[in-house]
Design a protein around this motif. Structure first.
Motif, short mmCIF file in Angstrom:
data_model
loop_
_atom_site.label_atom_id
_atom_site.label_comp_id
_atom_site.label_asym_id
_atom_site.label_seq_id
_atom_site.Cartn_x
_atom_site.Cartn_y
_atom_site.Cartn_z
N UNK A 25 0.81 -1.23 0.00
CA UNK A 25 0.00 0.00 0.00
C UNK A 25 0.84 1.26 0.00
N UNK A 26 2.12 1.15 0.38
CA UNK A 26 2.96 2.33 0.39
C UNK A 26 3.13 2.93 -1.01
N UNK A 27 3.01 2.10 -2.04
CA UNK A 27 3.24 2.57 -3.41
C UNK A 27 2.31 3.73 -3.75
N UNK A 28 1.00 3.52 -3.56
CA UNK A 28 0.05 4.58 -3.91
C UNK A 28 0.19 5.77 -2.98
N UNK A 29 0.44 5.52 -1.69
CA UNK A 29 0.64 6.63 -0.75
C UNK A 29 1.85 7.48 -1.14
N UNK A 30 2.92 6.81 -1.56
CA UNK A 30 4.13 7.55 -1.95
C UNK A 30 3.89 8.37 -3.21
N UNK A 31 3.18 7.77 -4.18
CA UNK A 31 2.94 8.51 -5.42
C UNK A 31 2.14 9.78 -5.16
N UNK A 32 1.10 9.67 -4.32
CA UNK A 32 0.29 10.86 -4.03
C UNK A 32 1.06 11.86 -3.16
N UNK A 33 1.91 11.34 -2.28
CA UNK A 33 2.72 12.24 -1.44
C UNK A 33 3.70 13.04 -2.29
N UNK A 34 4.33 12.38 -3.26
CA UNK A 34 5.23 13.11 -4.16
C UNK A 34 4.51 14.26 -4.84
N UNK A 35 3.27 13.98 -5.27
CA UNK A 35 2.51 15.01 -5.97
C UNK A 35 2.26 16.22 -5.06
N UNK A 36 1.93 15.95 -3.80
CA UNK A 36 1.69 17.07 -2.88
C UNK A 36 2.99 17.83 -2.61
N UNK A 37 4.07 17.10 -2.44
CA UNK A 37 5.35 17.76 -2.20
C UNK A 37 5.75 18.57 -3.43
N UNK A 38 5.40 18.08 -4.59
CA UNK A 38 5.64 18.83 -5.83
C UNK A 38 4.92 20.16 -5.79
N UNK A 39 3.67 20.16 -5.31
CA UNK A 39 2.91 21.41 -5.20
C UNK A 39 3.59 22.37 -4.22
N UNK A 40 4.19 21.81 -3.18
CA UNK A 40 4.84 22.65 -2.17
C UNK A 40 6.14 23.24 -2.70
N UNK A 41 6.97 22.38 -3.30
CA UNK A 41 8.31 22.80 -3.71
C UNK A 41 8.32 23.52 -5.05
N UNK A 42 7.30 23.29 -5.87
CA UNK A 42 7.27 23.92 -7.18
C UNK A 42 8.44 23.49 -8.04
#
Length: 824
Positions: A363-380
């Motif tokens: 289950x970490x796979x999908x959580x990590x993918x969505x987390x990267x996306x949020x961090x992408x929004x933060x870091x730009x």
């Protein structure tokens, strides 16, 4: 025959066949329904009968819509397990094949299939007696029944919601932990099914007892479910309400996180911790910047879990924690999160690069993918450096081909939870392996996010991603496979962001890529079977045109645009006619009408997106679009007629609004098609029509030519009637009222010679504040500011006596957030 079938204890085939008959041709059974129901009910009530046979009998009744009391009876078939309270797993220890669980699922299906009018009377007549029973099993079953039917009975239960909530609340303090658990379950379910009304009306009754139950250390299952109910409540809670309880919630969750982290290290228990972390995620997500003071309460412990919980039994916990950290980072913003962002990314990348082994179904796979996306929004743009590591697994997951097979009925694989099945005959099933497809859908969503957020930084990947995503607009395996919409939706949504990113690759790529995308859009519009997805195709088409601007559609493709718009309006008109014919059918009843209304709402959504397409074409091409518009004029002219439904009339008015706004005086040539409908629409019984017509009158005043002068005075009396109506400020009327105010303001500003300014200004302050329409509010408040700055005597009053009132109006505007910083 049924009696013989039920007596054959070694063969359940006849019952399965009966279920299929009831599903496909129920009219054959209906004449014999009473006798059949009696036999089946007798079998369900036999506690000595085999559970499989009782459940199959129940399934027949579910299909035939006659089993609510029997479902409730089976839901009390419970044992008082002393280990229940300390069960440390997010899955329910109750056997999924047990009678209570089967009956609960059946009740849920009944409510959704039949609706509240058929089901709720049974619930109202039986459940109150169950809740008064001293036996905890009856109270538990009654509360779980309320949860089960809430979704399907939403419309009817809304009228009784206060009584339902008042009935449930005392059970949060019941002496039996499973009853408290069921009460939490009901609160969580209603928080979702009646959001956001539930949160606004009952927050003071619900939040304090949930926080109290989070201290129920003797019953971790109850603690966990109180957390679950809290995050369901917070998930749709308006920020203004959440702020009231934010400090209490944050302190409670901080204590719970720290204590359960100690238990994790000492005893290995994790269920409450998982639910608490999910609650923290939701609170941070809804609180946004208001969560900043509590950031340091949670981040150190959460980072510790990500770093330490690396063994297989903690995969879900670690995944939820990764999600939580990314939600908190998104809430507080880059300035606060940046210090921890690099450390978090390194922990995630360490997992990604293989130092921590991950199974295919981790289950970490999908959580990590969505987390990267949020961090992408933060870091730009700072996130671009991580793309070479995070993109390969995303591209691989998004490219996954579905594994399909045909199984015999008795094949062991045909029972595999990782597959979804569709029956294709008496003895076979068509199966699709969905385990990997979940990650495919998530990966597609993440690619959308990266393209949207990074733009130029994503340009190196745009060709590869386009080749993956565009064909997925046709990802359609079977209507029963839920992932279809998830994958297709992401593919459709990605198009404008891929186009925007491709612009940074220069002119060499764009023309060919845009033509490829455009051809697929036309194809999707013609072939897409789902109204929701079709509306999304039009929405993406609009965004693509908005990104590329005038000239992106050549003459040949503009003809295709005309064709698809005409075909869609013709199809929608045909659907409306079919619905009207069904209202005269002998089987027509209230349930049929509800289904017809749902279909109408879907068609209206599509028509709304078609209207958006007309809007962007007028905006880009202005008067140059008129020759195309002329070809479609008969379609639009027919939609605005009084005999059409209000949604069709509303969207037709919006189209003519765009005609006026973007072609100005040239629109007068068409006034015979719409002007009378505008005047009549201002006082229409439907708020949406009043809103659109009022807006159009204001647009005529601002953008219409001098030819409209003789008509504008006709607008003023009905506009004033809307504004001064006794119900004008009621919530359902606000958008129409505020558009009427804005129309009067536009007449005052652009056609002051056509209106009695002194009379209007003497009433103007009484119409304010406006708090609902974000598009019209700046025009209205700009008008007020100009009046104040010019020291208008009527507005300021004698000796500036109206200043307190004016300050109060502006305070209300800023408090409700109707004016953004730019508008201010």
């Amino acid at each position: 025959i049924v009696q013989l079938c039920l007596n054959k204890a070694d063969d359940d085939g006849p019952l399965k066949n009966l279920i299929e008959i009831a599903e496909t041709i129920p009219k054959i059974i209906r004449p014999h329904l009473n006798d059949l129901a009696a036999e089946l009910l007798k079998h369900i009530s036999d506690t000595n009968a085999d559970s499989n046979y009782r459940q199959l009998s129940l399934e027949v009744l579910v299909t035939l819509s006659e089993s609510v009391p029997q479902c409730l009876g089976m839901m009390i078939d419970l044992e008082d397990d002393p280990e229940w309270s300390i069960w440390d797993n997010s899955d329910d220890p109750e056997d999924s094949d047990s009678n209570p669980i089967a009956a609960e699922f059946a009740l849920d299906r009944l409510a959704i299939a039949l609706g509240g009018k058929a089901i709720l009377p049974h619930i109202v007549s039986v459940v109150p007696q169950m809740l008064q029973n001293a036996d905890w099993r009856y109270k538990y079953a009654g509360l779980m029944a309320i949860s089960a039917v809430a979704d399907g009975c939403r419309k009817q239960m809304m009228q009784l919601l206060t009584n339902v909530v008042v009935t449930i609340l005392p059970f949060l303090k019941d002496e039996h932990p499973r009853v408290r658990y069921a009460a939490c379950n009901a609160i969580g379910q209603m928080s979702t099914d009646f959001a956001e009304y539930f949160q606004k009306k009952f927050h003071d009754k619900v939040v304090p007892p949930l926080l109290y139950l989070m201290d129920d250390v003797a019953n971790p299952r109850v603690q966990a479910h109180a957390c679950a109910a809290l995050y369901h409540f917070c998930d749709e809670c308006p920020t203004s309400i959440l702020k009231i309880y934010l400090e209490s919630i944050a302190i409670k969750l901080k204590v719970l996180l720290q204590s359960k982290l100690q238990e994790l290290m000492q005893q290995g228990t994790k269920n409450v911790l998982e639910q608490a972390i999910t609650a923290i995620s939701t609170v941070a997500q809804r609180a946004e910047g208001h969560f900043l003071p509590y950031y340091d309460h949670f981040m150190p412990s959460l980072k510790f879990i990500i770093q330490s919980a690396v063994t297989p039994e903690y995969r879900l916990l670690r995944g939820k924690t990764i999600e939580c950290v990314s939600f908190i980072g998104l809430a507080v913003g880059s300035e606060k999160f940046l210090y921890d962002a690099n450390e978090v990314m390194q922990l995630l990348l360490k997992t990604q690069t293989g130092n921590i082994e991950m199974a295919d179904d981790d289950p970490q796979v999908s959580y990590m993918m969505t987390a990267w996306a949020r961090i992408c929004k933060i870091l730009g743009k700072q996130f671009v450096q991580y793309l070479p590591i995070v993109m390969p697994p995303l591209l691989k997951a998004a490219s996954t081909k579905p594994e399909v097979a045909i199984f015999d009925e008795g094949d062991e694989k045909a029972q595999d939870d990782g597959w979804e099945f569709v029956k294709i005959g008496e003895q076979q099933k068509f199966g699709i392996k969905t385990a990997g497809l979940d990650d495919k859908g998530t990966a597609c969503q993440m690619l959308v996010c990266y393209a949207k957020e990074l733009k130029e930084g994503f340009s190196d990947y745009v060709e590869d991603v386009t080749k993956i995503m565009v064909p997925l607009m046709k990802f359609y395996l079977h209507e029963d496979i839920h992932l279809n919409k998830f994958v297709r939706g992401a593919a459709i949504e990605s198009l404008p962001y891929l186009i925007e990113s491709a612009k940074y690759k220069g002119d060499g790529l764009m023309p060919q890529m845009w033509q490829y995308v455009l051809d697929e859009i036309f194809q999707a519009i013609k072939m897409e079977p789902e109204p929701e997805m079709l509306a999304n195709v039009f929405e993406s088409f609009v965004k693509c045109i908005e990104s590329l601007g005038k000239g992106c559609i050549n003459e040949k493709d503009m003809e295709k645009v005309t064709e698809v718009i005409h075909e869609q309006i013709t199809k929608l008109q045909s659907n409306a006619q079919m619905r009207q014919e069904l209202r005269g059918d002998e089987d027509y009843d209230e349930e049929v009408e509800e289904n017809l209304q749902e279909e109408n709402e879907c068609d209206s959504e599509v028509l709304g997106k078609v209207t958006d397409l007309i809007h962007i074409l007028f905006k880009c091409y202005t008067q140059e679009f008129l020759p195309i518009f002329d070809k479609l004029l008969p379609d639009f002219a027919s939609l605005i007629l009084p005999e059409r439904n209000w949604q069709e009339r509303q969207w037709a008015i919006c189209i003519f609004d765009d005609l006026i706004e973007f072609t100005g005086a040239a629109s007068y040539a068409y006034h015979g098609y719409f002007l009378e409908h505008y005047v009549n629409g201002i006082t229409d019984m439907h708020c949406e029509i009043r809103q659109s017509a009022s807006y159009g009158c204001g647009i005529i005043a601002q953008y219409g030519g001098e030819e409209y002068t003789k008509f504008i005075p006709e607008f003023i009396p009905p506009l004033l009637k809307v504004i001064t109506d006794a119900t004008a400020k009621e919530l359902e009327n606000l958008s129409a009222t505020e558009n009427a105010i804005a129309a009067i303001v536009r007449i005052c500003v652009y056609r002051p010679n056509l209106i009695d300014m002194n009379t209007i200004l003497s009433q103007f302050l009484n119409w304010l504040p406006v708090t609902e329409d974000e598009l019209e509010a700046p025009h209205i408040y700009d008008f007020l500011c100009n009046l104040v700055e010019s020291n208008n005597e009527i507005i300021l009053g004698k000796d500036n006596c109206n200043l307190p009132r004016i300050l109060s109006i502006f305070a209300s505007a800023f408090t409700c957030g109707i004016l953004c910083d730019n508008a201010a």
